[in-house]
Design a protein around this motif. Sequence first.
Motif, PDB file in Angstrom:
ATOM      1  N   ASP A 145       0.863  -1.354  -0.103  1.00 63.00           N
ATOM      2  CA  ASP A 145      -0.068   0.173  -0.033  1.00 63.00           C
ATOM      3  C   ASP A 145       0.757   1.214   0.035  1.00 63.00           C
ATOM      4  O   ASP A 145       0.604   2.256  -1.036  1.00 63.00           O
ATOM      5  CB  ASP A 145      -0.965   0.062   1.103  1.00 63.00           C
ATOM      6  CG  ASP A 145      -0.373  -0.126   2.453  1.00 63.00           C
ATOM      7  OD1 ASP A 145       0.792  -0.411   2.718  1.00 63.00           O
ATOM      8  OD2 ASP A 145      -0.999   0.147   3.512  1.00 63.00           O
ATOM      9  N   PHE A 146       2.002   1.193   0.854  1.00 60.79           N
ATOM     10  CA  PHE A 146       2.789   2.403   0.888  1.00 60.79           C
ATOM     11  C   PHE A 146       4.245   2.202   0.686  1.00 60.79           C
ATOM     12  O   PHE A 146       4.628   1.268   1.257  1.00 60.79           O
ATOM     13  CB  PHE A 146       2.446   3.148   2.343  1.00 60.79           C
ATOM     14  CG  PHE A 146       1.631   4.028   2.574  1.00 60.79           C
ATOM     15  CD1 PHE A 146       1.540   5.428   2.287  1.00 60.79           C
ATOM     16  CD2 PHE A 146       0.120   3.719   2.806  1.00 60.79           C
ATOM     17  CE1 PHE A 146       0.595   6.286   2.492  1.00 60.79           C
ATOM     18  CE2 PHE A 146      -0.950   4.481   3.008  1.00 60.79           C
ATOM     19  CZ  PHE A 146      -0.634   5.785   2.784  1.00 60.79           C
ATOM     20  N   LEU A 147       4.760   3.157   0.011  1.00 61.34           N
ATOM     21  CA  LEU A 147       6.463   3.248   0.162  1.00 61.34           C
ATOM     22  C   LEU A 147       6.665   4.508   1.061  1.00 61.34           C
ATOM     23  O   LEU A 147       6.275   5.361   0.472  1.00 61.34           O
ATOM     24  CB  LEU A 147       7.099   3.254  -1.270  1.00 61.34           C
ATOM     25  CG  LEU A 147       8.386   3.512  -1.322  1.00 61.34           C
ATOM     26  CD1 LEU A 147       9.373   2.495  -0.577  1.00 61.34           C
ATOM     27  CD2 LEU A 147       8.769   3.551  -2.811  1.00 61.34           C
ATOM     28  N   ALA A 148       7.322   4.217   2.142  1.00 57.99           N
ATOM     29  CA  ALA A 148       7.629   5.318   2.955  1.00 57.99           C
ATOM     30  C   ALA A 148       9.089   5.279   3.478  1.00 57.99           C
ATOM     31  O   ALA A 148       9.777   5.693   2.690  1.00 57.99           O
ATOM     32  CB  ALA A 148       6.831   5.280   4.471  1.00 57.99           C
ATOM     33  N   THR A 149       9.550   4.521   4.494  1.00 56.51           N
ATOM     34  CA  THR A 149      10.865   4.385   4.834  1.00 56.51           C
ATOM     35  C   THR A 149      11.620   3.140   3.914  1.00 56.51           C
ATOM     36  O   THR A 149      12.801   3.165   3.757  1.00 56.51           O
ATOM     37  CB  THR A 149      11.235   4.124   6.105  1.00 56.51           C
ATOM     38  OG1 THR A 149      10.410   2.575   6.457  1.00 56.51           O
ATOM     39  CG2 THR A 149      10.756   4.924   7.177  1.00 56.51           C
ATOM     40  N   GLY A 150      10.600   2.489   3.446  1.00 54.22           N
ATOM     41  CA  GLY A 150      11.077   1.329   2.347  1.00 54.22           C
ATOM     42  C   GLY A 150      11.133  -0.071   3.178  1.00 54.22           C
ATOM     43  O   GLY A 150      11.776  -0.984   2.397  1.00 54.22           O
ATOM     44  N   ASP A 151      11.396  -0.001   4.628  1.00 55.39           N
ATOM     45  CA  ASP A 151      11.584  -1.238   5.027  1.00 55.39           C
ATOM     46  C   ASP A 151      10.645  -2.622   4.900  1.00 55.39           C
ATOM     47  O   ASP A 151      11.310  -3.459   5.035  1.00 55.39           O
ATOM     48  CB  ASP A 151      11.408  -0.851   6.746  1.00 55.39           C
ATOM     49  CG  ASP A 151      12.749   0.010   7.250  1.00 55.39           C
ATOM     50  OD1 ASP A 151      13.586   0.178   6.458  1.00 55.39           O
ATOM     51  OD2 ASP A 151      12.526   0.359   8.382  1.00 55.39           O
ATOM     52  N   ALA A 152       9.610  -2.215   4.664  1.00 56.75           N
ATOM     53  CA  ALA A 152       8.563  -3.299   4.353  1.00 56.75           C
ATOM     54  C   ALA A 152       9.168  -4.187   3.059  1.00 56.75           C
ATOM     55  O   ALA A 152       9.222  -5.286   2.919  1.00 56.75           O
ATOM     56  CB  ALA A 152       7.252  -2.857   4.339  1.00 56.75           C
ATOM     57  N   LEU A 153       8.993  -3.090   1.751  1.00 56.37           N
ATOM     58  CA  LEU A 153       9.673  -3.631   0.658  1.00 56.37           C
ATOM     59  C   LEU A 153      10.751  -4.163   0.604  1.00 56.37           C
ATOM     60  O   LEU A 153      11.290  -5.192  -0.070  1.00 56.37           O
ATOM     61  CB  LEU A 153       9.361  -2.375  -0.176  1.00 56.37           C
ATOM     62  CG  LEU A 153       7.838  -2.036  -0.701  1.00 56.37           C
ATOM     63  CD1 LEU A 153       7.842  -0.962  -1.304  1.00 56.37           C
ATOM     64  CD2 LEU A 153       7.136  -3.211  -1.166  1.00 56.37           C
ATOM     65  N   LEU A 154      11.850  -3.685   1.519  1.00 60.76           N
ATOM     66  CA  LEU A 154      13.334  -4.286   1.488  1.00 60.76           C
ATOM     67  C   LEU A 154      13.247  -5.690   2.010  1.00 60.76           C
ATOM     68  O   LEU A 154      13.869  -6.627   1.750  1.00 60.76           O
ATOM     69  CB  LEU A 154      14.371  -3.278   2.502  1.00 60.76           C
ATOM     70  CG  LEU A 154      14.746  -1.982   1.450  1.00 60.76           C
ATOM     71  CD1 LEU A 154      15.445  -1.146   2.571  1.00 60.76           C
ATOM     72  CD2 LEU A 154      15.804  -2.492   0.492  1.00 60.76           C
ATOM     73  N   GLY A 155      12.474  -5.622   3.141  1.00 63.46           N
ATOM     74  CA  GLY A 155      12.245  -7.241   3.735  1.00 63.46           C
ATOM     75  C   GLY A 155      11.548  -8.123   2.722  1.00 63.46           C
ATOM     76  O   GLY A 155      11.923  -9.241   2.596  1.00 63.46           O
ATOM     77  N   LEU A 156      10.631  -7.643   1.981  1.00 61.40           N
ATOM     78  CA  LEU A 156       9.971  -8.497   1.015  1.00 61.40           C
ATOM     79  C   LEU A 156      11.090  -8.981   0.012  1.00 61.40           C
ATOM     80  O   LEU A 156      11.063 -10.126  -0.526  1.00 61.40           O
ATOM     81  CB  LEU A 156       8.639  -7.917   0.379  1.00 61.40           C
ATOM     82  CG  LEU A 156       7.634  -7.755   1.416  1.00 61.40           C
ATOM     83  CD1 LEU A 156       6.352  -7.082   0.714  1.00 61.40           C
ATOM     84  CD2 LEU A 156       6.862  -9.073   1.840  1.00 61.40           C
ATOM     85  N   ARG A 157      11.589  -7.866  -0.483  1.00 64.47           N
ATOM     86  CA  ARG A 157      12.939  -8.018  -1.397  1.00 64.47           C
ATOM     87  C   ARG A 157      14.041  -9.283  -0.927  1.00 64.47           C
ATOM     88  O   ARG A 157      14.410 -10.010  -1.696  1.00 64.47           O
ATOM     89  CB  ARG A 157      13.619  -6.679  -1.894  1.00 64.47           C
ATOM     90  CG  ARG A 157      14.680  -7.104  -2.837  1.00 64.47           C
ATOM     91  CD  ARG A 157      15.356  -5.861  -2.837  1.00 64.47           C
ATOM     92  NE  ARG A 157      16.622  -5.870  -3.607  1.00 64.47           N
ATOM     93  CZ  ARG A 157      17.640  -6.350  -3.100  1.00 64.47           C
ATOM     94  NH1 ARG A 157      17.950  -6.478  -1.937  1.00 64.47           N
ATOM     95  NH2 ARG A 157      19.025  -6.540  -3.972  1.00 64.47           N
TER      96      ARG A 157
END
Length: 199
Positions: A125-137
Amino acid sequence: MKLLQDRIRQDGEALSSHVLKVDSFLNHQVDSALTMAIGQAFAAEFGAERVTKVLTIEASGIHFALATAVALGVPFIYAKKKKAITLTEDLYSVPVHSFTRGETFNVSVSKRYLSATDRVLIVDDFLATGDALLGLREIVTQSGAHLVGLGAVVEKSFQEGRSKLEATGVRIHSLARIKSMSPDHIEFIEETAALAASN
Ligand code: 5GP
Protein backbone atom coordinates in the motif's frame (compact mmCIF):
# COMPACT_ATOMS: atom_id res chain seq x y z
CA MET A 1 -2.83 7.33 -11.70
CA LYS A 2 -5.15 10.31 -11.87
CA LEU A 3 -8.17 8.55 -10.37
CA LEU A 4 -6.14 7.67 -7.28
CA GLN A 5 -4.55 11.11 -6.92
CA ASP A 6 -7.97 12.77 -7.16
CA ARG A 7 -9.32 10.43 -4.50
CA ILE A 8 -6.37 11.08 -2.19
CA ARG A 9 -6.94 14.83 -2.59
CA GLN A 10 -10.63 14.38 -1.88
CA ASP A 11 -10.64 11.80 0.94
CA GLY A 12 -7.05 11.46 2.19
CA GLU A 13 -6.23 13.12 5.51
CA ALA A 14 -2.68 14.30 6.10
CA LEU A 15 -2.45 13.86 9.87
CA SER A 16 0.94 15.59 9.77
CA SER A 17 3.60 16.31 7.16
CA HIS A 18 4.53 12.59 7.36
CA VAL A 19 1.41 10.47 7.93
CA LEU A 20 -1.44 10.13 5.46
CA LYS A 21 -4.69 8.54 6.61
CA VAL A 22 -6.57 6.75 3.82
CA ASP A 23 -8.87 4.66 6.02
CA SER A 24 -12.06 5.65 4.21
CA PHE A 25 -11.08 4.15 0.82
CA LEU A 26 -7.80 2.14 0.92
CA ASN A 27 -6.83 0.99 4.39
CA HIS A 28 -9.84 0.15 6.52
CA GLN A 29 -13.00 0.66 4.49
CA VAL A 30 -11.92 -0.28 0.97
CA ASP A 31 -13.23 1.09 -2.33
CA SER A 32 -13.41 -2.19 -4.24
CA ALA A 33 -13.71 -0.66 -7.73
CA LEU A 34 -10.71 1.59 -7.09
CA THR A 35 -8.78 -1.41 -5.74
CA MET A 36 -9.49 -3.40 -8.91
CA ALA A 37 -8.37 -0.42 -11.04
CA ILE A 38 -5.15 -0.30 -8.99
CA GLY A 39 -4.57 -3.98 -9.73
CA GLN A 40 -5.09 -3.34 -13.43
CA ALA A 41 -2.64 -0.43 -13.36
CA PHE A 42 0.08 -2.65 -11.84
CA ALA A 43 -0.74 -5.43 -14.29
CA ALA A 44 -0.47 -2.99 -17.21
CA GLU A 45 2.93 -1.81 -15.98
CA PHE A 46 4.43 -5.25 -15.32
CA GLY A 47 2.30 -7.46 -17.57
CA ALA A 48 5.10 -8.10 -20.08
CA GLU A 49 7.37 -9.50 -17.35
CA ARG A 50 5.88 -13.01 -17.18
CA VAL A 51 5.09 -12.63 -13.47
CA THR A 52 4.32 -15.96 -11.77
CA LYS A 53 3.52 -14.71 -8.24
CA VAL A 54 2.51 -11.45 -6.62
CA LEU A 55 3.93 -10.98 -3.11
CA THR A 56 2.76 -8.62 -0.38
CA ILE A 57 2.74 -8.34 3.40
CA GLU A 58 -0.28 -8.65 5.67
CA ALA A 59 -2.57 -6.92 6.20
CA SER A 60 -2.80 -3.68 4.27
CA GLY A 61 -1.23 -4.97 1.04
CA ILE A 62 -3.51 -7.99 0.64
CA HIS A 63 -6.39 -6.51 -1.37
CA PHE A 64 -3.98 -4.75 -3.75
CA ALA A 65 -2.06 -7.98 -4.28
CA LEU A 66 -5.32 -9.82 -4.92
CA ALA A 67 -6.48 -7.24 -7.48
CA THR A 68 -3.08 -7.34 -9.21
CA ALA A 69 -2.95 -11.12 -9.19
CA VAL A 70 -6.45 -11.37 -10.66
CA ALA A 71 -5.46 -8.95 -13.44
CA LEU A 72 -2.30 -10.99 -14.15
CA GLY A 73 -3.98 -14.38 -13.77
CA VAL A 74 -1.49 -15.64 -11.15
CA PRO A 75 -1.58 -16.52 -7.42
CA PHE A 76 -0.53 -14.08 -4.74
CA ILE A 77 1.24 -14.69 -1.45
CA TYR A 78 1.01 -12.54 1.64
CA ALA A 79 3.94 -12.67 3.98
CA LYS A 80 2.89 -13.28 7.57
CA LYS A 81 3.93 -11.13 10.49
CA LYS A 82 3.24 -13.71 13.19
CA LYS A 83 4.13 -17.36 13.05
CA ALA A 84 0.82 -19.26 12.93
CA ILE A 85 0.61 -22.73 14.50
CA THR A 86 -0.40 -24.05 11.08
CA LEU A 87 2.85 -22.73 9.60
CA THR A 88 4.84 -25.87 10.27
CA GLU A 89 7.06 -25.98 7.21
CA ASP A 90 10.40 -24.29 6.48
CA LEU A 91 10.23 -20.53 6.13
CA TYR A 92 11.96 -17.66 4.44
CA SER A 93 12.09 -15.07 7.20
CA VAL A 94 13.33 -11.54 7.76
CA PRO A 95 12.97 -8.91 10.54
CA VAL A 96 11.09 -5.77 9.43
CA HIS A 97 10.67 -2.51 11.31
CA SER A 98 7.19 -0.98 11.08
CA PHE A 99 6.99 2.77 10.45
CA THR A 100 3.41 3.10 11.66
CA ARG A 101 3.64 0.74 14.66
CA GLY A 102 7.16 1.57 15.79
CA GLU A 103 8.05 -2.10 16.37
CA THR A 104 10.10 -4.82 14.68
CA PHE A 105 8.58 -8.18 13.76
CA ASN A 106 9.57 -11.25 11.79
CA VAL A 107 8.00 -11.53 8.37
CA SER A 108 7.84 -14.99 6.86
CA VAL A 109 6.77 -16.94 3.79
CA SER A 110 6.60 -20.71 3.51
CA LYS A 111 9.28 -22.20 1.28
CA ARG A 112 6.52 -24.24 -0.37
CA TYR A 113 5.13 -21.21 -2.20
CA LEU A 114 8.18 -19.40 -3.53
CA SER A 115 11.12 -20.93 -5.38
CA ALA A 116 13.94 -20.15 -7.80
CA THR A 117 11.69 -20.68 -10.83
CA ASP A 118 9.32 -17.84 -9.82
CA ARG A 119 9.17 -14.33 -11.27
CA VAL A 120 7.85 -12.13 -8.48
CA LEU A 121 6.09 -8.77 -8.44
CA ILE A 122 5.97 -7.20 -4.96
CA VAL A 123 3.13 -4.80 -4.19
CA ASP A 124 2.24 -2.87 -1.05
CA ASP A 125 0.00 0.00 0.00
CA PHE A 126 2.70 2.53 0.98
CA LEU A 127 6.33 3.14 0.16
CA ALA A 128 7.62 5.23 3.06
CA THR A 129 10.93 4.30 4.72
CA GLY A 130 11.12 1.30 2.39
CA ASP A 131 11.68 -1.19 5.23
CA ALA A 132 8.64 -3.34 4.42
CA LEU A 133 9.52 -3.58 0.72
CA LEU A 134 13.21 -4.19 1.47
CA GLY A 135 12.10 -7.04 3.75
CA LEU A 136 9.95 -8.57 1.01
CA ARG A 137 12.82 -8.12 -1.44
CA GLU A 138 15.06 -10.05 0.98
CA ILE A 139 12.53 -12.88 1.08
CA VAL A 140 12.59 -13.06 -2.72
CA THR A 141 16.41 -13.11 -2.60
CA GLN A 142 16.35 -15.97 -0.06
CA SER A 143 14.07 -17.96 -2.37
CA GLY A 144 16.31 -17.48 -5.41
CA ALA A 145 13.31 -16.19 -7.41
CA HIS A 146 13.64 -13.33 -9.90
CA LEU A 147 12.29 -9.99 -8.67
CA VAL A 148 10.48 -8.33 -11.56
CA GLY A 149 9.64 -5.09 -9.75
CA LEU A 150 7.91 -3.26 -6.94
CA GLY A 151 4.53 -1.61 -7.06
CA ALA A 152 3.48 0.88 -4.38
CA VAL A 153 -0.03 2.30 -4.32
CA VAL A 154 1.08 5.47 -2.50
CA GLU A 155 4.67 6.66 -2.34
CA LYS A 156 5.71 9.35 0.12
CA SER A 157 8.55 10.60 -2.04
CA PHE A 158 9.90 12.87 0.68
CA GLN A 159 10.89 9.78 2.70
CA GLU A 160 13.94 7.69 1.93
CA GLY A 161 12.24 4.48 0.72
CA ARG A 162 12.51 5.04 -3.02
CA SER A 163 16.20 5.89 -2.98
CA LYS A 164 17.04 2.91 -0.73
CA LEU A 165 15.20 0.56 -3.09
CA GLU A 166 16.53 2.19 -6.26
CA ALA A 167 20.02 1.56 -4.92
CA THR A 168 19.28 -2.17 -5.20
CA GLY A 169 18.57 -1.74 -8.93
CA VAL A 170 14.94 -2.83 -8.78
CA ARG A 171 12.24 -1.30 -10.99
CA ILE A 172 9.71 0.69 -8.94
CA HIS A 173 6.28 1.85 -10.02
CA SER A 174 4.18 3.97 -7.66
CA LEU A 175 0.67 5.00 -8.62
CA ALA A 176 0.57 8.22 -6.57
CA ARG A 177 3.80 9.94 -5.58
CA ILE A 178 3.40 12.53 -2.85
CA LYS A 179 5.99 15.28 -2.99
CA SER A 180 4.86 17.02 0.18
CA MET A 181 1.81 17.27 2.38
CA SER A 182 0.25 19.18 5.23
CA PRO A 183 -3.22 18.98 6.80
CA ASP A 184 -4.62 21.36 4.16
CA HIS A 185 -2.58 20.51 1.04
CA ILE A 186 -1.19 17.44 -0.76
CA GLU A 187 1.23 17.92 -3.64
CA PHE A 188 2.03 15.10 -6.08
CA ILE A 189 5.01 14.49 -8.33
CA GLU A 190 3.38 14.43 -11.75
CA GLU A 191 4.61 11.54 -13.90
CA THR A 192 5.60 13.80 -16.82
CA ALA A 193 7.68 15.98 -14.47
CA ALA A 194 9.28 12.86 -12.95
CA LEU A 195 10.15 11.53 -16.42
CA ALA A 196 11.66 14.84 -17.55
CA ALA A 197 13.79 14.99 -14.39
CA SER A 198 15.18 11.49 -14.98
CA ASN A 199 16.11 12.19 -18.63
P1 5GP B 1 7.73 1.51 5.14
O1 5GP B 1 8.13 2.64 6.06
O2 5GP B 1 8.35 0.23 5.52
O3 5GP B 1 7.98 1.89 3.68
O4 5GP B 1 6.16 1.37 5.31
C1 5GP B 1 5.64 0.26 5.99
C2 5GP B 1 4.15 0.27 6.09
O5 5GP B 1 3.75 1.33 6.94
C3 5GP B 1 3.38 0.46 4.82
O6 5GP B 1 3.17 -0.74 4.15
C4 5GP B 1 2.09 1.03 5.34
O7 5GP B 1 1.21 -0.02 5.71
C5 5GP B 1 2.50 1.80 6.56
N1 5GP B 1 2.63 3.24 6.29
C6 5GP B 1 3.75 3.96 6.10
N2 5GP B 1 3.48 5.26 5.97
C7 5GP B 1 2.13 5.37 6.06
C8 5GP B 1 1.22 6.50 6.00
O8 5GP B 1 1.57 7.67 5.83
N3 5GP B 1 -0.11 6.20 6.13
C9 5GP B 1 -0.57 4.92 6.31
N4 5GP B 1 -1.88 4.77 6.40
N5 5GP B 1 0.26 3.86 6.39
C10 5GP B 1 1.58 4.09 6.27
